[in-house]
Design a protein around this motif. Sequence first.
Motif, mmCIF file in Angstrom:
data_model
loop_
_atom_site.group_PDB
_atom_site.id
_atom_site.type_symbol
_atom_site.label_atom_id
_atom_site.label_comp_id
_atom_site.label_asym_id
_atom_site.label_seq_id
_atom_site.Cartn_x
_atom_site.Cartn_y
_atom_site.Cartn_z
ATOM 1 N N CYS A 197 0.827 -1.218 0.000
ATOM 2 C CA CYS A 197 0.000 0.000 0.000
ATOM 3 C C CYS A 197 0.856 1.259 0.000
ATOM 4 O O CYS A 197 0.355 2.352 -0.306
ATOM 5 C CB CYS A 197 -0.904 0.041 1.247
ATOM 6 N N VAL A 233 2.212 2.378 2.853
ATOM 7 C CA VAL A 233 1.977 3.037 4.138
ATOM 8 C C VAL A 233 2.715 2.255 5.216
ATOM 9 O O VAL A 233 3.139 1.118 5.003
ATOM 10 C CB VAL A 233 0.470 3.113 4.477
ATOM 11 N N THR A 238 0.141 2.913 10.554
ATOM 12 C CA THR A 238 -0.941 3.618 9.853
ATOM 13 C C THR A 238 -2.015 2.640 9.399
ATOM 14 O O THR A 238 -3.220 2.915 9.523
ATOM 15 C CB THR A 238 -0.389 4.377 8.632
ATOM 16 N N TYR A 245 -5.935 2.414 10.507
ATOM 17 C CA TYR A 245 -7.049 2.362 9.557
ATOM 18 C C TYR A 245 -8.031 1.261 9.947
ATOM 19 O O TYR A 245 -9.251 1.470 9.936
ATOM 20 C CB TYR A 245 -6.535 2.120 8.133
ATOM 21 N N VAL A 293 -7.533 8.075 9.525
ATOM 22 C CA VAL A 293 -6.385 8.356 8.647
ATOM 23 C C VAL A 293 -6.811 9.363 7.576
ATOM 24 O O VAL A 293 -7.997 9.561 7.328
ATOM 25 C CB VAL A 293 -5.856 7.060 7.979
ATOM 26 N N LYS A 294 -5.839 9.980 6.936
ATOM 27 C CA LYS A 294 -6.134 10.993 5.922
ATOM 28 C C LYS A 294 -6.931 10.387 4.768
ATOM 29 O O LYS A 294 -6.733 9.211 4.418
ATOM 30 C CB LYS A 294 -4.833 11.588 5.390
ATOM 31 N N THR A 314 -4.864 8.618 2.140
ATOM 32 C CA THR A 314 -4.299 7.356 2.642
ATOM 33 C C THR A 314 -5.382 6.285 2.692
ATOM 34 O O THR A 314 -5.153 5.128 2.311
ATOM 35 C CB THR A 314 -3.701 7.556 4.044
ATOM 36 N N ARG A 315 -6.544 6.686 3.151
ATOM 37 C CA ARG A 315 -7.661 5.739 3.221
ATOM 38 C C ARG A 315 -8.014 5.223 1.823
ATOM 39 O O ARG A 315 -8.240 4.017 1.631
ATOM 40 C CB ARG A 315 -8.879 6.415 3.865
ATOM 41 N N ARG A 326 -6.017 4.963 -0.741
ATOM 42 C CA ARG A 326 -4.948 4.073 -1.191
ATOM 43 C C ARG A 326 -5.100 2.677 -0.570
ATOM 44 O O ARG A 326 -4.964 1.661 -1.239
ATOM 45 C CB ARG A 326 -3.594 4.677 -0.806
#
Length: 340
Positions: free
Chosen positions: A15, A17, A21, A25, A32-33, A36-37, A39
Amino acid sequence: MPMTHKTMEDFARSCGVSRPTLSKYFDDPTSVKPATRKRIEEALRSSDYQPNLFARNLNRKRTRAIGIVVPTVTDPFYSEMVSRIELRLRDEGYWPIVISSHGSTELEMEATRTILSLKVSGALIAPLGLRSDRRTLEKLTQTMPVVYFDTYLEGGTPFVGNNNAQSVSTIVDYLCRSGDAPIYFDIPHVNHNSPERLNSYVAAMRQLGQEPVVIGNTRDYTWDFERIGYEQMEQMLGASGLPGKTILCANDRLAFGVMAAAFAKGLKIGRKADCDLRIAAHDDHPLSRYTCPALTTIAQDFAAMAGRSVETLLALLNEDTANVAPKVSLDAALVMRQSA
């Protein structure tokens, strides 16, 4: 074919990340941002990876799991409640764990110990009532937030359930206005609902100037209400008969057996002039509309009971005690069908 990842570290690398992180999630996707979520979720769709939630929770003081204990999952009333509670908990980011006590004191105690061992965040429990081991449940309430629903044990544990005084008086009033005053077919007093409904019937009849009449053997402890309804009705019809032509059953499951026994004796059930009996009940069991004739009953508010139970538990988890009522009694609604 979907990509294969054996560990969380493997999946985190794919991912792009970090493992913390990714763990964050899975605890709460909104934490999470957004980029990022997105992705992570795109990677999940193209992968067969599933996080081992049990293993991840072992190292936590409390998990994101909620225990749900009911007397039986074969009763559609409890099935409906569990289904609604499960969906609401999932929406709130919790993992529901459902255990049935099967009407057994020993299995309810085992369910309580299981919930403790799984380190759940809290529990929603419909206790057996009369045969609950109070010390075991009290130990649970001292360890984690607990909310009782449908029935309760004496004490300070929050409770969400039906307002039996309101619901029974509503259907007694309807039956008295629409025909002969009802006799009350009682069930074994397995929990607080049974005596509450009986007392509500007696009070409602007297308020209307009617003499309460109660039938039914309540001595045996059993949850097999359809069977005892059938057997006791069959016995009464074969002996001296019934003391009235309108029967109010303590719950719908009892009424199913009563109606079957009346049909077997050739009696016609309904509110028309050519009918032999009127039969009504309480709960609005999911199958009550499909009896023949359809059963007149009182509809408990499934949605409100499930919703308020979860909301109360969430408030306890968030230490928001200002929004926790010690006892929530929900009003029910009359459902008029063909049986009465």
